[in-house]
Write a protein that holds these residues in place. Sequence first.
Motif, PDB file in Angstrom:
ATOM      1  N   UNK A 110       0.841  -1.198   0.000  1.00 17.29           N
ATOM      2  CA  UNK A 110       0.000   0.000   0.000  1.00 17.29           C
ATOM      3  C   UNK A 110       0.875   1.247   0.000  1.00 17.29           C
ATOM      4  N   UNK A 111       1.967   1.226   0.746  1.00 21.49           N
ATOM      5  CA  UNK A 111       2.900   2.361   0.724  1.00 21.49           C
ATOM      6  C   UNK A 111       3.445   2.557  -0.687  1.00 21.49           C
ATOM      7  N   UNK A 112       3.793   1.455  -1.354  1.00 23.07           N
ATOM      8  CA  UNK A 112       4.311   1.568  -2.728  1.00 23.07           C
ATOM      9  C   UNK A 112       3.275   2.206  -3.638  1.00 23.07           C
ATOM     10  N   UNK A 113       2.011   1.830  -3.486  1.00 24.23           N
ATOM     11  CA  UNK A 113       0.964   2.396  -4.344  1.00 24.23           C
ATOM     12  C   UNK A 113       0.742   3.870  -4.022  1.00 24.23           C
ATOM     13  N   UNK A 114       0.797   4.206  -2.738  1.00 25.46           N
ATOM     14  CA  UNK A 114       0.565   5.590  -2.342  1.00 25.46           C
ATOM     15  C   UNK A 114       1.712   6.490  -2.810  1.00 25.46           C
ATOM     16  N   UNK A 115       2.936   5.961  -2.780  1.00 26.92           N
ATOM     17  CA  UNK A 115       4.111   6.787  -3.060  1.00 26.92           C
ATOM     18  C   UNK A 115       4.440   6.900  -4.546  1.00 26.92           C
ATOM     19  N   UNK A 116       3.648   6.287  -5.416  1.00 23.07           N
ATOM     20  CA  UNK A 116       3.947   6.385  -6.844  1.00 23.07           C
ATOM     21  C   UNK A 116       3.877   7.843  -7.267  1.00 23.07           C
ATOM     22  N   UNK A 117       4.879   8.205  -8.093  1.00 22.79           N
ATOM     23  CA  UNK A 117       4.896   9.583  -8.591  1.00 22.79           C
ATOM     24  C   UNK A 117       4.736   9.551 -10.103  1.00 22.79           C
ATOM     25  N   UNK A 118       4.294  10.664 -10.699  1.00 23.03           N
ATOM     26  CA  UNK A 118       3.969  10.642 -12.130  1.00 23.03           C
ATOM     27  C   UNK A 118       5.167  10.299 -13.016  1.00 23.03           C
ATOM     28  N   UNK A 119       6.397  10.734 -12.606  1.00 20.64           N
ATOM     29  CA  UNK A 119       7.504  10.561 -13.550  1.00 20.64           C
ATOM     30  C   UNK A 119       8.133   9.187 -13.610  1.00 20.64           C
ATOM     31  N   UNK A 120       7.797   8.302 -12.657  1.00 15.60           N
ATOM     32  CA  UNK A 120       8.501   7.020 -12.625  1.00 15.60           C
ATOM     33  C   UNK A 120       7.535   5.858 -12.687  1.00 15.60           C
ATOM     34  N   UNK A 121       6.495   5.989 -13.474  1.00 20.14           N
ATOM     35  CA  UNK A 121       5.442   4.986 -13.472  1.00 20.14           C
ATOM     36  C   UNK A 121       5.908   3.587 -13.828  1.00 20.14           C
ATOM     37  N   UNK A 122       6.707   3.443 -14.867  1.00 16.81           N
ATOM     38  CA  UNK A 122       7.067   2.093 -15.308  1.00 16.81           C
ATOM     39  C   UNK A 122       7.857   1.374 -14.229  1.00 16.81           C
ATOM     40  N   UNK A 123       8.786   2.113 -13.633  1.00 15.94           N
ATOM     41  CA  UNK A 123       9.643   1.522 -12.594  1.00 15.94           C
ATOM     42  C   UNK A 123       8.818   1.163 -11.373  1.00 15.94           C
ATOM     43  N   UNK A 124       7.893   2.070 -11.010  1.00 11.97           N
ATOM     44  CA  UNK A 124       7.091   1.844  -9.820  1.00 11.97           C
ATOM     45  C   UNK A 124       6.080   0.732 -10.034  1.00 11.97           C
ATOM     46  N   UNK A 125       5.524   0.657 -11.261  1.00  8.43           N
ATOM     47  CA  UNK A 125       4.610  -0.450 -11.569  1.00  8.43           C
ATOM     48  C   UNK A 125       5.351  -1.757 -11.418  1.00  8.43           C
ATOM     49  N   UNK A 126       6.551  -1.774 -11.926  1.00  5.12           N
ATOM     50  CA  UNK A 126       7.371  -2.986 -11.853  1.00  5.12           C
ATOM     51  C   UNK A 126       7.641  -3.363 -10.398  1.00  5.12           C
ATOM     52  N   UNK A 127       7.907  -2.370  -9.535  1.00  3.07           N
ATOM     53  CA  UNK A 127       8.172  -2.639  -8.114  1.00  3.07           C
ATOM     54  C   UNK A 127       6.921  -3.222  -7.445  1.00  3.07           C
ATOM     55  N   UNK A 128       5.762  -2.661  -7.763  1.00  4.06           N
ATOM     56  CA  UNK A 128       4.516  -3.152  -7.165  1.00  4.06           C
ATOM     57  C   UNK A 128       4.257  -4.587  -7.621  1.00  4.06           C
ATOM     58  N   UNK A 129       4.469  -4.815  -8.908  1.00  4.67           N
ATOM     59  CA  UNK A 129       4.208  -6.164  -9.428  1.00  4.67           C
ATOM     60  C   UNK A 129       5.163  -7.191  -8.816  1.00  4.67           C
ATOM     61  N   UNK A 130       6.420  -6.758  -8.625  1.00 11.28           N
ATOM     62  CA  UNK A 130       7.389  -7.697  -7.996  1.00 11.28           C
ATOM     63  C   UNK A 130       6.981  -8.014  -6.564  1.00 11.28           C
ATOM     64  N   UNK A 131       6.492  -6.997  -5.856  1.00 12.26           N
ATOM     65  CA  UNK A 131       6.048  -7.232  -4.474  1.00 12.26           C
ATOM     66  C   UNK A 131       4.865  -8.190  -4.452  1.00 12.26           C
ATOM     67  N   UNK A 132       3.911  -7.951  -5.360  1.00 13.18           N
ATOM     68  CA  UNK A 132       2.728  -8.827  -5.412  1.00 13.18           C
ATOM     69  C   UNK A 132       3.147 -10.271  -5.673  1.00 13.18           C
ATOM     70  N   UNK A 133       4.111 -10.422  -6.574  1.00 14.85           N
ATOM     71  CA  UNK A 133       4.544 -11.767  -6.937  1.00 14.85           C
ATOM     72  C   UNK A 133       5.303 -12.430  -5.792  1.00 14.85           C
ATOM     73  N   UNK A 134       6.186 -11.640  -5.200  1.00 15.78           N
ATOM     74  CA  UNK A 134       7.046 -12.203  -4.159  1.00 15.78           C
ATOM     75  C   UNK A 134       6.242 -12.585  -2.925  1.00 15.78           C
ATOM     76  N   UNK A 135       5.294 -11.736  -2.544  1.00 16.89           N
ATOM     77  CA  UNK A 135       4.567 -11.958  -1.289  1.00 16.89           C
ATOM     78  C   UNK A 135       3.305 -12.794  -1.478  1.00 16.89           C
TER      79      UNK A 135
END
Lengths: 255, 180
Positions: A211-236
């Motif tokens: 949830x922190x990752x989703x809240x902290x997403x900023x407009x300029x780094x969407x691809x990287x942040x999407x990737x981080x969220x997806x990795x967390x979802x997969x890992x956990x």
Amino acid sequence: MTDDERFEQFLRDTAADYELPASEIPRDPMWDAIRARRAASTPTLGAPAFASQVPHLAHRRTMRWAWIGMAATLLLGVAVGRYAWRHEAAPSVAGLPQLATPQTPAPQLVSPTSSVSAAPVAPATSLARPDNGSTLASARTTTYSLVAARHLANVEALLTSYAVSGVETRSDSMFGAWAKDLLSNTRLLMDSPAARDPVRARLLSDLEVILVQLVQRSPGHDAEERSAVERTLQKTQLIPRLRSAVPASARTGTD
Amino acid sequence: MTDADLIAGIRSGDPRAERTLYDRHVDRLYRLAHRMTGDETLARDFTQDAFVRAFERIGDFRGDASLATWLHAIAVNVILNGLKKVTRIRRREEGMDELPDVMDARRTAEPDLKHRLHAAIAALPDGYRMVFVMHDVEGYTHEEIAASLGIQPGTSKAQLFRARGKLREALAEFAGEWAS
């Protein structure tokens, strides 16, 4: 070991000497410098000796009143809570918060006492009037468990919506706003009796991270942040864990 | 000496109490400062600043956290603020519009994986680098990091995850090295 775990181990092993001091730590020279600075800032004999103590005294007086105020508030809160538990019916499910959707803000978690006061008495299903410590504790635990189940269902709805959305939709700020509401409730639950169950505590802790990752997403780094969220979802494996933790009744709002 | 004894001693100006607190924590704080700055002079300055500040503010210690956590929070604050000043000064002196980011670490010709990793760590934004160094290098728990930075443990975990993600991207061409 998963690839992520091997990478984490690699990081720890390879970064162990990152910017490690090359020589012995200069403890004595640093201490001498600290003492010199302290001596330079200490008031001289000519200055009023008590002046430096006055701020401390005033500070102590202020703190004393602050503590008295806090203690009085706490005692009042405990007294109100105990009065309410003794004189109100046990909570029933009908008084619990409703499921949130992205269009409606997630309801703030309420204490069992306030939900109890609004709940109708259901003679067939209500718990026994709390007249001893164990029944009271059991009723509170049940209430927290039910609230936690409803909350986990809300989070499951968010993460499932995110997971099935297209790339464009995942960047939508709606997910950040939704996650922000759920994040504060997650943290409240982490500090509540609902987190006494170790499995639920671990689940809430992992939910907090995503949830922190989703809240902290900023407009300029969407691809990287999407990737981080997806990795967390997969890992956990959060979505499958949520599905097994949430009873069907909590998802549909029926009991 | 217990923490309570140390606090009482420091508040009454007992130099032995001050030295005891210093001896207990100087190694860990100095190492953290050195890892974050990569510079011995800066590490010494920041470590000294942290202890001076702690002794001056011992009257403010309320006991909400342990003395160690409180001291580390002061040190982390000194280091991060100090790094900002150093960065500003260096930018003015070198006329740099922006500092190299983690992607530059990928474009250097340095083939050695360890050196590439160290360069990538150095290129992380200060906040991410602090969390990464504290957790993965110095072994602080998320609770300790959160207390030092004034954030929630979950936020510390999220920042660590992002830091590791950035490092992974910087080392993308070496993917698989850690599999063996």
